[in-house]
Design an enzyme around this catalytic site. Structure first.
Site, PDB file in Angstrom:
ATOM      1  N   ASP A 170      -2.092  -7.617  -5.629  1.00 51.15           N
ATOM      2  CA  ASP A 170      -2.743  -6.640  -4.902  1.00 51.15           C
ATOM      3  C   ASP A 170      -3.758  -5.528  -5.939  1.00 51.15           C
ATOM      4  OD1 ASP A 170      -3.295  -5.199  -2.677  1.00 51.15           O
ATOM      5  OD2 ASP A 170      -1.084  -5.124  -2.168  1.00 51.15           O
ATOM      6  N   LYS A 173     -13.077  -5.492   6.391  1.00 47.99           N
ATOM      7  CA  LYS A 173     -12.833  -6.030   5.221  1.00 47.99           C
ATOM      8  C   LYS A 173     -13.954  -7.133   4.778  1.00 47.99           C
ATOM      9  CE  LYS A 173      -9.002  -8.599   7.262  1.00 47.99           C
ATOM     10  NZ  LYS A 173      -8.252  -9.855   6.980  1.00 47.99           N
ATOM     11  N   HIS A 182      -8.500  -1.546  -0.729  1.00 47.62           N
ATOM     12  CA  HIS A 182      -7.202  -2.615  -1.146  1.00 47.62           C
ATOM     13  C   HIS A 182      -8.004  -3.881  -1.662  1.00 47.62           C
ATOM     14  CE1 HIS A 182      -4.285  -0.406   1.668  1.00 47.62           C
ATOM     15  NE2 HIS A 182      -5.420  -0.195   2.153  1.00 47.62           N
ATOM     16  N   HIS A 201      -4.903  -1.322  -5.632  1.00 50.19           N
ATOM     17  CA  HIS A 201      -5.466  -0.313  -4.761  1.00 50.19           C
ATOM     18  C   HIS A 201      -6.287   0.557  -5.799  1.00 50.19           C
ATOM     19  CE1 HIS A 201      -1.899  -1.256  -2.817  1.00 50.19           C
ATOM     20  NE2 HIS A 201      -2.630  -1.122  -1.652  1.00 50.19           N
ATOM     21  N   GLN A 213       1.685 -10.846  -3.747  1.00 51.16           N
ATOM     22  CA  GLN A 213      -0.019 -10.627  -3.606  1.00 51.16           C
ATOM     23  C   GLN A 213      -0.452 -10.148  -4.735  1.00 51.16           C
ATOM     24  OE1 GLN A 213       0.368  -7.632  -0.330  1.00 51.16           O
ATOM     25  NE2 GLN A 213      -0.864  -9.204   0.993  1.00 51.16           N
ATOM     26  N   CYS A 252       0.820  -1.457  -0.040  1.00 51.26           N
ATOM     27  CA  CYS A 252       0.121   0.000  -0.118  1.00 51.26           C
ATOM     28  C   CYS A 252       0.786   1.390   0.164  1.00 51.26           C
ATOM     29  CB  CYS A 252      -1.028   0.043   1.097  1.00 51.26           C
ATOM     30  SG  CYS A 252      -1.355  -1.427   1.852  1.00 51.26           S
ATOM     31  N   ARG A 255       7.146 -11.256   5.027  1.00 51.51           N
ATOM     32  CA  ARG A 255       6.629 -11.125   6.625  1.00 51.51           C
ATOM     33  C   ARG A 255       7.158 -12.003   7.380  1.00 51.51           C
ATOM     34  NH1 ARG A 255      -0.035 -10.421   5.186  1.00 51.51           N
ATOM     35  NH2 ARG A 255       0.284  -8.721   3.789  1.00 51.51           N
TER      36      ARG A 255
END
Length: 634
Positions: free
Chosen positions: A380, A461, A507, A382, A378, A331, A360
């Site tokens: 991902d 979420k 997200h 946005h 990911q 992000c 992570r």
RNA sequence: GCUGCUAUGGCUCAGUCGGUAGAGCGCGUCCUUGGUAAGGACGAGGUCACCAGUUCAAAUCUGGUUAGCAGCUCCA
């Protein structure tokens, strides 16, 4: 007299009749297999006396609720057996779960797997004793004196007493337990029991509390059902993606990098094919793609809030005396991309995708094949938009999820995760955002469960969970509503009115992590990936050496036609080569010998459908191409 | 990270009471040239995860470390 509606058939009974007695009046078969009852829609005990007109359904082991009562009673039987064998034991809780039951004990000397047979034997004795279960209620004081010396029970009683409730108990012979039920009528109903595992578990699920000894088990009304269940677990093990990943040469894990998977050539084909598909579908849904750096200044993470809320999970480094962090999420990089130029309301919604490699530091005990790793990609995105566009855009995202999951034939379960203790933003903001998520999903006619307090620290979420071979579910897709980062990064767009406004942001990931998703589909397909995804789509199998030239030429032609093809020219018999290709789950085997090389054909065998006869190469290409294009699941 | 269990050739696993390692598959060479799930012979591969300790002697016993498995906690 009371009128009882039994699935549309209304019968009259004496006032105070129990659900069990009603079942008996219908038939001894039903009475014997009854586990619980549903009275006016509410699941309750078979002992429940009925004193007014109602609808009644007798729940047997065939129903979810019946199973739960059955397993719950079995957990009491197990606790009773443990109490008889290990008198000093402190008892905590013992519920039914989706696939059986457990009971948590606090023991001076924790149990080991060797102790399980003795407990099982004692349980069988209790079943044979056919003890009736009796339900009764006590006031909190009475309950506490009954449970004296059982600190976990006392704690639970205090909690219930705080809410001014009476405490309900179930007694079976020499064992009494604090319990809400419902339960079976007697211990004799439990016919086949297997204690499956023994592990540790924290009291009340809190890592700060004492670790108790948890014994898992499962039980059935028939031995054959237990055997079938154990058989099913064996079958599921064969589909385990860690096992298949090794056998099919997809990926590996090494001691040198715990939680950091290596992708092998075939796994890489799978990964890249998945990514190609991802790009295709995102293009269709109006996304652009960016890539942001893996390492970024610690200051950025402080600004985004990740440093405060997530630093224990972040890897860090120092460059030229400056602190940097390896991104655990994409992000903040995405924020910088948005900030890099001014935006007009005409650009919105702006959908920015990124296949972001994140790291992570997960706890070592949490690692699990590709399902839980320390480094993953990911898929991902946005999405920046106006408040007015939010609900439609949420639906747009869910439509994309539906399209993607249906291509793989995956079904999902949606959870709405709400405000966690550790969060940024006001309660009002959270509630408002949660409401919008609920509305969007409800208007689409989707069911969801609430997962209280499990939201991301920056917003609520919707999580999409997919199941593995054992039915354990893994979160893959998620849409997260974030009104914090746009604020922290002072994101703006120029509105119709010429004024600056703050966009709202979503997200979202569909696959979740490419790695986890590969794990899920490996188990889902049991290694038999659909043709379009198969690392090797066809293998040419020459019968003997004199067919090698023809076989290699076929391979070349197929590769030119865009297929992933191998040619097995080893000095082995055809049966051997076929066996190997089958074990590798290769979709098509093209056998070529004298006949085929003379006629210019191939003899086609499919991994599931078997021998498809001989055909020209062109015919095969046409067939296979159609299968690839349709992304058919066989 | 916590609790319990586990660690032996590339893979799957034997290895009794402590006496310096074994099978099948795979791999290599050779024979065999074959028709839809394993043809045959020979051969090469292991400091028994790592580090200490006990012992005349450790794959085997003890302690620690690392990794894996199951569950808990945490999470895409």
């Amino acid at each position: 007299m009371v009128k009882i509606d039994l699935k549309g058939q209304v019968k009259e009974f004496e006032n105070g009749v129990t659900a069990a007695e009603v079942a008996k009046s219908i038939g001894m078969g039903l009475y014997k297999s009854a586990c619980a009852a549903r009275i006016n829609g509410e699941v309750c005990d078979l002992r429940t006396p009925i004193d007014q007109d109602c609808t009644l359904e007798i729940l047997t082991f065939d129903s979810e609720e019946g199973k739960h009562a059955y397993w719950h009673t079995t957990s009491h039987i197990m606790a009773q057996a443990v109490m008889r064998l290990y008198p000093g034991t402190k008892f905590s809780i013992g519920p039914s779960i989706d696939n059986g039951f457990y009971y948590d004990f606090d023991m001076e000397k924790p149990l080991s797997t060797e102790d399980l047979p003795a407990i099982e034997a004692e349980m069988k004795k209790i079943v044979k004793e056919n003890l009736p279960l009796e339900r009764f209620e006590l006031s909190a004081d009475e309950a506490k004196s009954l449970m004296e010396g059982q600190p976990y029970k006392e704690e639970l009683i205090d909690e219930h007493a705080g809410q001014g409730e009476n405490i309900s108990f179930y007694r079976q012979g020499d064992f009494t337990d604090l319990c809400a039920g419902p339960h079976l009528m007697t211990t004799g109903c439990v016919k086949a029991v297997k204690l499956t595992a023994i592990t540790g578990a924290y009291w009340r699920g809190d890592a700060k509390n004492k670790m108790l000894t948890r014994v898992y088990g499962v039980s059935f009304p028939k031995q054959s059902m237990l055997d079938e269940h154990l058989q099913m677990l064996e079958e599921a093990k064969k589909r385990d993606h860690r096992k298949l990943g090794k056998e099919l040469g997809l990926f590996m894990l090494r001691d040198e990098g715990p939680g950091f998977p290596f992708f092998l050539p075939r796994g890489m084909v799978l990964k890249n094919t998945l990514i190609d598909y991802w790009r295709e579908v995102h293009k269709k849904y109006g996304y652009v793609e960016v890539s942001t750096p893996v390492i970024l200044s610690q200051k950025l993470w402080e600004r985004s809030g990740h440093w405060d809320h997530y630093k224990d999970n972040m890897y860090t480094t120092v460059i030229d005396d400056e602190d940097f962090a390896i991104k655990p999420m994409n992000c903040p990089g995405g924020m910088l991309v948005y900030q890099s130029e001014p935006h007009s309301y005409r650009d919105l919604p702006l959908r920015v995708g990124e296949l972001g490699l994140v790291h992570r530091h997960e706890l070592s005990g949490a690692l699990h094949g590709l399902f839980r790793v320390r480094c993953f990609t990911q898929d991902d995105a946005h999405i920046f938009m106006t408040q007015e566009q939010l609900k439609d855009e949420l639906k747009n995202v869910v439509r994309l999820f539906d399209e993607v999951y249906s291509v793989f034939g995956l079904s999902y379960k949606i959870e709405l995760s709400t405000m966690p203790e550790d969060h940024i933003g006001t309660v009002e903001q959270w509630e408002h955002n949660q409401e919008i998520l609920k509305e969007a999903i409800t208007e689409m006619g989707k069911e969801y469960e609430i997962n209280e307090g499990d939201g991301a620290f920056y917003g609520p979420k919707l999580d999409f969970h997919l199941a593995d071979s054992l039915g354990r579910t893994w979160q893959c897709g998620t849409v997260q509503l974030d009104s914090q980062l746009p604020e922290r990064f002072e994101l703006e767009y120029v509105g119709e009115d010429g004024q600056k406004h703050r966009p709202v942001m979503l997200h979202r990931v569909v696959l979740g992590s490419i790695e986890r998703f590969i794990g899920v589909i490996t188990e889902h397909f049991a290694g038999k990936f659909p043709l379009w995804l198969s690392p090797v789509q066809a293998v040419v199998l020459p019968i003997s050496e004199r067919h090698h030239q023809y076989a290699l030429a076929l391979q070349e032609k197929l590769e030119k036609a865009g297929f992933r093809v191998e040619c097995d020219i080893r000095n082995e018999k055809i049966g051997y080569k076929i066996r190997e290709a089958q074990l590798q789950r290769t979709p098509y085997m093209l056998v070529v010998g004298d006949k085929e090389s003379e006629e210019g054909t191939v003899s086609v065998r499919h991994r599931q459908d078997g021998d498809l006869g001989s055909m020209t190469l062109e015919a095969f290409v046409e067939r296979a191409q159609a299968e690839v294009d349709s992304r058919e699941i066989k």
